[in-house]
Design a protein around this motif. Structure first.
Motif, mmCIF file in Angstrom:
data_model
loop_
_atom_site.group_PDB
_atom_site.id
_atom_site.type_symbol
_atom_site.label_atom_id
_atom_site.label_comp_id
_atom_site.label_asym_id
_atom_site.label_seq_id
_atom_site.Cartn_x
_atom_site.Cartn_y
_atom_site.Cartn_z
ATOM 1 N N TRP A 65 0.800 -1.216 0.000
ATOM 2 C CA TRP A 65 0.000 0.000 0.000
ATOM 3 C C TRP A 65 0.839 1.274 0.000
ATOM 4 N N GLU A 66 2.161 1.147 0.104
ATOM 5 C CA GLU A 66 3.049 2.311 0.087
ATOM 6 C C GLU A 66 4.193 2.127 -0.906
ATOM 7 N N MET A 67 4.038 1.216 -1.854
ATOM 8 C CA MET A 67 5.152 0.814 -2.709
ATOM 9 C C MET A 67 5.630 1.924 -3.645
ATOM 10 N N VAL A 68 4.716 2.800 -4.080
ATOM 11 C CA VAL A 68 5.115 3.858 -5.015
ATOM 12 C C VAL A 68 5.958 4.912 -4.311
ATOM 13 N N GLN A 69 5.485 5.398 -3.146
ATOM 14 C CA GLN A 69 6.223 6.400 -2.375
ATOM 15 C C GLN A 69 5.639 6.500 -0.985
ATOM 16 N N ILE A 70 6.447 7.056 -0.077
ATOM 17 C CA ILE A 70 5.948 7.381 1.253
ATOM 18 C C ILE A 70 6.333 8.815 1.578
ATOM 19 N N GLY A 71 5.585 9.408 2.490
ATOM 20 C CA GLY A 71 5.867 10.755 2.950
ATOM 21 C C GLY A 71 5.345 10.915 4.360
ATOM 22 N N ASN A 72 5.576 12.072 4.972
ATOM 23 C CA ASN A 72 5.067 12.284 6.323
ATOM 24 C C ASN A 72 3.680 12.912 6.278
ATOM 25 N N CYS A 73 2.945 12.720 7.353
ATOM 26 C CA CYS A 73 1.626 13.330 7.517
ATOM 27 C C CYS A 73 1.625 14.225 8.746
ATOM 28 N N GLY A 74 2.616 15.094 8.822
ATOM 29 C CA GLY A 74 2.675 16.036 9.922
ATOM 30 C C GLY A 74 3.812 15.777 10.878
ATOM 31 N N SER A 75 3.945 16.658 11.848
ATOM 32 C CA SER A 75 5.033 16.576 12.821
ATOM 33 C C SER A 75 4.900 15.349 13.706
ATOM 34 N N PRO A 76 6.036 14.755 14.111
ATOM 35 C CA PRO A 76 5.986 13.614 15.038
ATOM 36 C C PRO A 76 5.317 14.007 16.358
ATOM 37 N N ILE A 77 4.625 13.065 16.956
ATOM 38 C CA ILE A 77 3.870 13.284 18.191
ATOM 39 C C ILE A 77 4.536 12.497 19.314
ATOM 40 N N GLU A 78 4.899 13.179 20.378
ATOM 41 C CA GLU A 78 5.643 12.554 21.467
ATOM 42 C C GLU A 78 4.712 11.838 22.434
ATOM 43 N N ILE A 79 5.019 10.572 22.723
ATOM 44 C CA ILE A 79 4.325 9.791 23.743
ATOM 45 C C ILE A 79 5.399 9.119 24.604
ATOM 46 N N ASP A 80 5.000 8.425 25.649
ATOM 47 C CA ASP A 80 5.984 7.785 26.534
ATOM 48 C C ASP A 80 6.859 6.797 25.786
ATOM 49 N N GLU A 81 6.272 6.095 24.826
ATOM 50 C CA GLU A 81 6.996 5.027 24.126
ATOM 51 C C GLU A 81 7.928 5.544 23.038
ATOM 52 N N GLY A 82 7.805 6.804 22.640
ATOM 53 C CA GLY A 82 8.644 7.313 21.560
ATOM 54 C C GLY A 82 7.931 8.424 20.799
ATOM 55 N N TRP A 83 8.187 8.480 19.500
ATOM 56 C CA TRP A 83 7.564 9.470 18.621
ATOM 57 C C TRP A 83 6.670 8.750 17.610
ATOM 58 N N ILE A 84 5.378 9.104 17.616
ATOM 59 C CA ILE A 84 4.489 8.590 16.572
ATOM 60 C C ILE A 84 4.640 9.486 15.344
ATOM 61 N N LEU A 85 4.999 8.898 14.239
ATOM 62 C CA LEU A 85 5.089 9.616 12.971
ATOM 63 C C LEU A 85 4.041 9.052 12.021
ATOM 64 N N LEU A 86 3.020 9.852 11.725
ATOM 65 C CA LEU A 86 2.049 9.432 10.726
ATOM 66 C C LEU A 86 2.670 9.574 9.337
ATOM 67 N N THR A 87 2.414 8.609 8.482
ATOM 68 C CA THR A 87 2.973 8.605 7.134
ATOM 69 C C THR A 87 1.838 8.489 6.118
ATOM 70 N N HIS A 88 2.122 8.870 4.886
ATOM 71 C CA HIS A 88 1.197 8.516 3.808
ATOM 72 C C HIS A 88 1.946 7.604 2.849
ATOM 73 N N GLY A 89 1.218 6.652 2.314
ATOM 74 C CA GLY A 89 1.775 5.745 1.338
ATOM 75 C C GLY A 89 0.928 5.745 0.080
ATOM 76 N N VAL A 90 1.578 5.567 -1.058
ATOM 77 C CA VAL A 90 0.875 5.507 -2.337
ATOM 78 C C VAL A 90 1.079 4.119 -2.924
ATOM 79 N N GLY A 91 -0.041 3.447 -3.227
ATOM 80 C CA GLY A 91 0.014 2.095 -3.762
ATOM 81 C C GLY A 91 -0.450 2.042 -5.206
ATOM 82 N N ALA A 92 -0.909 0.870 -5.615
ATOM 83 C CA ALA A 92 -1.386 0.675 -6.984
ATOM 84 C C ALA A 92 -2.550 1.607 -7.288
#
Length: 426
Positions: A318-345
């Motif tokens: 579902w992300e084979m064509v390209q990936i990118g970010n979907c905004g600034s990383p979000i800090e939680i206790d476990e680390g940084w959540i980084l939302l991404t976008h993926g482009v597929g078929a």
């Protein structure tokens, strides 16, 4: 697995939202040698009218437009001031009626969200007073597309929570553009919203040659400086009509905004997202210099960014064509959540997520193997079909609130449990 809670609310493009903007005609030059330029010709024609005729023409303009706009006469007066300076007019010899009429000839009505409304980002509002426990007042930016496919930045305010609830604050009846620009050093400008205009009624339009055809995909973040002070920053793409570059919006009150170009190799591209604080004594940014992979950028300055290091490459179908970010990383206790976008078929866009190490974000702790959100069913149709996309989400307690664009035509809203999301990434 994880559950996505979808809100019934949906924002649509709206041709009825209009602002008064300057209608730009070159001061000098005309179509025929030896004849005055068009601006001078129009001004001379207005000045030649007798006072009764000028007042009647102004009344006609106001009858058509004053009820559709806020402080219409003030906008006309401001535009006259610019024409006065360009032509060297003497306002003491020109009646108020003619001044406003001249201003009206060099303004136009612009429907800033007639074509599309998409790609939101979100931050906690600077004003959190008067809320119940568990509720957060938010400010959201939106990419609004109008005539000529020109993108501007619109804002909406609302309240999230308690729990998986979201309510938008009603828009004011009139929208206003922050059109007056103050030139600063190194190509930066400062624009200010009118002191009586609410944020939800404010639109930021392109103001420089580099921005001429659009301010695209603002990614807002609440940034905490090392001295503890707060500043709201946002990266966006400035589009001139032929070239792009990344620029930085800065504000401490959402009343005045500095729009400044960034330098360095990474700034020649789009899709940059800033971490909400320094990590390891450095500013960090997520970028996509090659249009295909994600990179981690480091800098000792907010306005200069090098190539960085490769962070994430396409891995799943579902992300084979390209990936990118979907905004600034979000800090939680476990680390940084980084939302991404993926482009597929078939150029189908999906939103995914990765978890980065809190101390060393170059390390990937976890990654989703399936999309968090994907274009499906009614979400497939629109100006650009099969696209879901966000420029930023917000943590509210144990929930992640995600506003997202649908088919470059509307904006939808969803909640997801952060513990479930973290479990899915691991």
């Amino acid at each position: 697995m994880f559950d996505v809670i979808h809100c019934p609310l949906r924002l649509q493009a709206d041709a009825s939202r209009v602002v008064v903007r300057p209608f730009h005609i070159p001061i000098e030059g005309g179509s025929t040698p030896g004849r005055p330029g068009r601006v001078r010709r129009i001004v001379d024609a207005v000045l030649a009218l007798d006072e009764a005729a000028a007042e009647a023409e102004l009344d006609l303009v106001l009858r058509d437009f004053e009820a559709r706009h806020w402080q219409t006469r003030g906008v006309f007066n401001t535009r006259f001031t610019a024409i006065e300076a360009g032509l060297g007019l003497d306002r003491e010899t020109i009646s108020p009626f003619k001044q406003q009429l001249i201003g009206a000839y060099f303004c136009h009505e612009y429907s800033y969200a007639a074509a599309a409304l998409m790609n939101p980002s979100i931050i906690a509002h600077p004003d959190q007073s008067g809320l119940s426990d568990g509720a957060v007042r938010i400010a959201m930016s939106l990419r609004a597309v109008g005539e000529g496919h020109i993108s501007s930045v619109a804002f909406r305010e609302g309240i999230v929570g308690p729990g998986a609830k979201f309510e938008l604050i009603a828009e004011p009846p009139f929208a206003t553009s922050a059109d007056t620009a103050i030139e600063l050093e190194q190509g930066a400008i400062e624009v200010r919203r009118h002191p009586e205009s609410p944020l939800s009624g404010t639109v930021l339009f392109p103001m420089t040659a580099a921005q001429r055809n659009g301010l695209e995909d603002l990614r807002l973040v609440e940034f905490t400086h090392e001295d503890g002070s707060i500043e709201w920053l946002g990266t966006y793409t400035a589009y001139s009509g032929s070239t792009i570059r990344s620029e930085l919006l800065r504000t401490r009150d959402f009343r005045s905004f500095i729009l400044a170009p960034m330098s360095g190799p990474a700034a020649r591209n789009k899709g940059m997202a800033l971490f909400p604080r320094k990590v390891g004594g450095e500013y960090l940014m997520i970028g996509r210099q090659d249009g295909e992979n994600l990179f981690l950028l480091r800098s000792d300055r907010l306005d200069n960014w090098g190539e960085g290091e490769l962070l994430l490459t396409p891995e799943h179908p579902w992300e084979m064509v390209q990936i990118g970010n979907c905004g600034s990383p979000i800090e939680i206790d476990e680390g940084w959540i980084l939302l991404t976008h993926g482009v597929g078929a078939m150029r189908k866009y999906s939103i995914g997520a990765v978890l980065l190490d809190k101390q060393d974000p170059s390390k990937i702790i976890g990654r989703m193997t399936v999309p968090l959100l994907s274009a499906a069913d009614e979400d497939r149709e629109g100006y650009v079909p099969n696209v879901v996309y966000t420029c930023g989400a917000l943590r509210t307690g144990d929930l992640l609130f995600i506003p997202y664009g649908v088919a470059d035509s509307s904006v939808a809203f969803a909640f997801v449990s952060i513990p479930q999301l973290v479990a899915a990434m691991r």
